[in-house]
Write a protein that holds these residues in place. Sequence first.
Motif, PDB file in Angstrom:
ATOM      1  N   ILE A 283       1.263 -33.848-102.738  1.00  0.00           N
ATOM      2  CA  ILE A 283       0.826 -35.145-102.225  1.00  0.00           C
ATOM      3  C   ILE A 283       0.232 -35.986-103.355  1.00  0.00           C
ATOM      4  O   ILE A 283       0.513 -37.183-103.483  1.00  0.00           O
ATOM      5  CB  ILE A 283      -0.189 -34.949-101.082  1.00  0.00           C
ATOM      6  N   GLU A 284      -0.593 -35.361-104.192  1.00  0.00           N
ATOM      7  CA  GLU A 284      -1.179 -36.093-105.317  1.00  0.00           C
ATOM      8  C   GLU A 284      -0.106 -36.558-106.301  1.00  0.00           C
ATOM      9  O   GLU A 284      -0.235 -37.615-106.923  1.00  0.00           O
ATOM     10  CB  GLU A 284      -2.190 -35.200-106.027  1.00  0.00           C
ATOM     11  N   ALA A 285       0.967 -35.758-106.417  1.00  0.00           N
ATOM     12  CA  ALA A 285       2.020 -36.113-107.369  1.00  0.00           C
ATOM     13  C   ALA A 285       2.878 -37.279-106.888  1.00  0.00           C
ATOM     14  O   ALA A 285       3.340 -38.090-107.698  1.00  0.00           O
ATOM     15  CB  ALA A 285       2.902 -34.890-107.645  1.00  0.00           C
ATOM     16  N   VAL A 286       3.103 -37.362-105.568  1.00  0.00           N
ATOM     17  CA  VAL A 286       3.996 -38.403-105.051  1.00  0.00           C
ATOM     18  C   VAL A 286       3.262 -39.676-104.669  1.00  0.00           C
ATOM     19  O   VAL A 286       3.903 -40.682-104.338  1.00  0.00           O
ATOM     20  CB  VAL A 286       4.789 -37.881-103.826  1.00  0.00           C
ATOM     21  N   LEU A 287       1.936 -39.668-104.707  1.00  0.00           N
ATOM     22  CA  LEU A 287       1.186 -40.877-104.363  1.00  0.00           C
ATOM     23  C   LEU A 287       1.460 -41.970-105.395  1.00  0.00           C
ATOM     24  O   LEU A 287       1.260 -41.774-106.589  1.00  0.00           O
ATOM     25  CB  LEU A 287      -0.307 -40.582-104.305  1.00  0.00           C
ATOM     26  N   SER A 288       1.900 -43.102-104.922  1.00  0.00           N
ATOM     27  CA  SER A 288       2.134 -44.228-105.812  1.00  0.00           C
ATOM     28  C   SER A 288       0.804 -44.873-106.198  1.00  0.00           C
ATOM     29  O   SER A 288      -0.240 -44.578-105.618  1.00  0.00           O
ATOM     30  CB  SER A 288       3.039 -45.258-105.139  1.00  0.00           C
ATOM     31  N   ALA A 289       0.859 -45.766-107.171  1.00  0.00           N
ATOM     32  CA  ALA A 289      -0.364 -46.411-107.659  1.00  0.00           C
ATOM     33  C   ALA A 289      -1.114 -47.168-106.556  1.00  0.00           C
ATOM     34  O   ALA A 289      -2.344 -47.049-106.453  1.00  0.00           O
ATOM     35  CB  ALA A 289      -0.034 -47.336-108.823  1.00  0.00           C
ATOM     36  N   PRO A 290      -0.419 -47.967-105.700  1.00  0.00           N
ATOM     37  CA  PRO A 290      -1.163 -48.636-104.621  1.00  0.00           C
ATOM     38  C   PRO A 290      -1.839 -47.656-103.672  1.00  0.00           C
ATOM     39  O   PRO A 290      -2.962 -47.905-103.213  1.00  0.00           O
ATOM     40  CB  PRO A 290      -0.070 -49.454-103.901  1.00  0.00           C
ATOM     41  N   PHE A 291      -1.187 -46.534-103.385  1.00  0.00           N
ATOM     42  CA  PHE A 291      -1.782 -45.547-102.491  1.00  0.00           C
ATOM     43  C   PHE A 291      -2.978 -44.873-103.155  1.00  0.00           C
ATOM     44  O   PHE A 291      -4.000 -44.624-102.490  1.00  0.00           O
ATOM     45  CB  PHE A 291      -0.733 -44.507-102.096  1.00  0.00           C
ATOM     46  N   GLN A 292      -2.872 -44.556-104.434  1.00  0.00           N
ATOM     47  CA  GLN A 292      -3.990 -43.920-105.129  1.00  0.00           C
ATOM     48  C   GLN A 292      -5.215 -44.820-105.150  1.00  0.00           C
ATOM     49  O   GLN A 292      -6.346 -44.364-104.919  1.00  0.00           O
ATOM     50  CB  GLN A 292      -3.565 -43.569-106.557  1.00  0.00           C
ATOM     51  N   GLU A 293      -4.993 -46.111-105.413  1.00  0.00           N
ATOM     52  CA  GLU A 293      -6.114 -47.054-105.431  1.00  0.00           C
ATOM     53  C   GLU A 293      -6.722 -47.210-104.042  1.00  0.00           C
ATOM     54  O   GLU A 293      -7.941 -47.295-103.885  1.00  0.00           O
ATOM     55  CB  GLU A 293      -5.608 -48.400-105.965  1.00  0.00           C
ATOM     56  N   ALA A 294      -5.859 -47.213-103.002  1.00  0.00           N
ATOM     57  CA  ALA A 294      -6.345 -47.331-101.627  1.00  0.00           C
ATOM     58  C   ALA A 294      -7.110 -46.087-101.205  1.00  0.00           C
ATOM     59  O   ALA A 294      -8.111 -46.174-100.474  1.00  0.00           O
ATOM     60  CB  ALA A 294      -5.173 -47.587-100.688  1.00  0.00           C
ATOM     61  N   VAL A 295      -6.665 -44.913-101.641  1.00  0.00           N
ATOM     62  CA  VAL A 295      -7.367 -43.666-101.315  1.00  0.00           C
ATOM     63  C   VAL A 295      -8.791 -43.705-101.868  1.00  0.00           C
ATOM     64  O   VAL A 295      -9.758 -43.321-101.182  1.00  0.00           O
ATOM     65  CB  VAL A 295      -6.595 -42.450-101.867  1.00  0.00           C
ATOM     66  N   LYS A 296      -8.949 -44.168-103.101  1.00  0.00           N
ATOM     67  CA  LYS A 296     -10.290 -44.225-103.700  1.00  0.00           C
ATOM     68  C   LYS A 296     -11.201 -45.159-102.921  1.00  0.00           C
ATOM     69  O   LYS A 296     -12.387 -44.857-102.718  1.00  0.00           O
ATOM     70  CB  LYS A 296     -10.175 -44.687-105.153  1.00  0.00           C
ATOM     71  N   ARG A 297     -10.656 -46.301-102.473  1.00  0.00           N
ATOM     72  CA  ARG A 297     -11.503 -47.257-101.750  1.00  0.00           C
ATOM     73  C   ARG A 297     -11.842 -46.753-100.348  1.00  0.00           C
ATOM     74  O   ARG A 297     -12.962 -46.928 -99.884  1.00  0.00           O
ATOM     75  CB  ARG A 297     -10.809 -48.623-101.680  1.00  0.00           C
ATOM     76  N   LEU A 298     -10.870 -46.129 -99.669  1.00  0.00           N
ATOM     77  CA  LEU A 298     -11.148 -45.631 -98.312  1.00  0.00           C
ATOM     78  C   LEU A 298     -12.124 -44.464 -98.329  1.00  0.00           C
ATOM     79  O   LEU A 298     -12.860 -44.254 -97.363  1.00  0.00           O
ATOM     80  CB  LEU A 298      -9.840 -45.201 -97.634  1.00  0.00           C
ATOM     81  N   ALA A 299     -12.129 -43.706 -99.426  1.00  0.00           N
ATOM     82  CA  ALA A 299     -13.037 -42.553 -99.508  1.00  0.00           C
ATOM     83  C   ALA A 299     -14.497 -42.977 -99.600  1.00  0.00           C
ATOM     84  O   ALA A 299     -15.390 -42.124 -99.481  1.00  0.00           O
ATOM     85  CB  ALA A 299     -12.669 -41.692-100.711  1.00  0.00           C
ATOM     86  N   THR A 300     -14.766 -44.276 -99.791  1.00  0.00           N
ATOM     87  CA  THR A 300     -16.154 -44.754 -99.817  1.00  0.00           C
ATOM     88  C   THR A 300     -16.701 -45.008 -98.415  1.00  0.00           C
ATOM     89  O   THR A 300     -17.905 -45.213 -98.256  1.00  0.00           O
ATOM     90  CB  THR A 300     -16.253 -46.048-100.641  1.00  0.00           C
ATOM     91  N   ILE A 301     -15.857 -45.005 -97.396  1.00  0.00           N
ATOM     92  CA  ILE A 301     -16.311 -45.192 -96.018  1.00  0.00           C
ATOM     93  C   ILE A 301     -16.991 -43.913 -95.551  1.00  0.00           C
ATOM     94  O   ILE A 301     -16.456 -42.821 -95.764  1.00  0.00           O
ATOM     95  CB  ILE A 301     -15.127 -45.537 -95.096  1.00  0.00           C
TER      96      ILE A 301
END
Length: 413
Positions: free
Chosen positions: A241-259
């Motif tokens: 999952i970490e390998a196939v995550l595109s750049a927009p998804f990786q950036e979104a994951v970091k922001r959502l993890a702050t909730i």
Amino acid sequence: MEMLYACCAGLDVHKETVVACVRVRDGKGKARQETRTFGTMTSQLLELGDWLAEAGVTHVAMESTGVYWKPIWNLLEGQFELLLVNARHIKQVPGRKTDVKDAEWIAQLLQHGLLRGSLVPPTPQRELRELTRQRRQLVQTKATVANRIQKVLEDANIKLASVATDVLGVSGRDMLRALIAGQTDAVGLAELARRKLRAKIPQLRLALHGRVTEHHRFLLQLLLDELTHLEALIERLTARIEAVLSAPFQEAVKRLATIPGIDVRAAENLLAEIGADMQPFPSAGHLASWAGMCSGNQESAGKRQSGRTTKGNRWLRATLVQVAWAASHTKNTYLAAQYRRLAGRRGKKRALIAVGHTILVIIYHMLKEQTTYRELGADYLDQLQSQRLTKSLVRRLERLGHEVTLKPKEVAA
């Protein structure tokens, strides 16, 4: 009725056959149709695509039948405008149902513009969704195996779960391996405890005194091997999952993890279901309705009959309820305050749905507006209606027999 599409097709999909009906509008404004049946092997589905292309088909609609629509969608995607339709929206007239009539009915509804396609994400998101769902199922299986280990320990009179918070932690696994190896001395087993668990060695000596037979050792070894195998598979899926995550998804994951309540794994699960682009959802209300995280609307004769939530996306619902439960246990956060405010009046389950709905709305605006999470604080709702809260508290004190005099607090200069 007006015909929106000059040439379209309806597909009735099954496991081994696909019935296709092509409807073409002639020069007089009338429709003629032709129906054929194809197999579901790849070569046969390619023949289906060639036949539709030769007929001049531009739009194709099919019913979402289990997973049987996926190979057809994968082969026809890019050639035609595809619509995946909810089965509830295209029910055939009772008593006249055959595969041919189903295909003709789907094609007729499509030609008149009476069908609404379901959301089918792009291929990268569909692949990510399959990975996260597979990981979730393995995690559930792992929890089942852990419960079976606990049952075997209880049957062997081992009360390790009554003392240790995590039976399958580092200390717990060392004790399980020692039991499997044949060690029965409770004192020696208790000495395997590490860190904070060593403060409970006297209780461990009592809990580890049991009746472990060869049968129990065999079952424990079997279940422990299964647990280890599942953990290795989960790690492989997480790495993929970490390998196939595109750049927009990786950036979104970091922001959502702050909730509050959302960690990296939960953020990956959420994004796999809704995507990082909120363009398909006109508003946060549309997203909540699609997810099944808002009240249903069923009214007849001016009476509200039911407010039950719809089924929606069960994978997304489950993740939102889990993160809502985690958020309700955080300290000094708006989400925890909202949960406590609702749980007393509406119950814990409804409160979790409400908090999950709030989290989904927050996610929608964060993804659409590319913003970060801003904590409102636990007292936000109180400050929002401070006068109303003050009057309510005064009334409660007066009902208890107190005379209340309010004096505004002087603000320090």
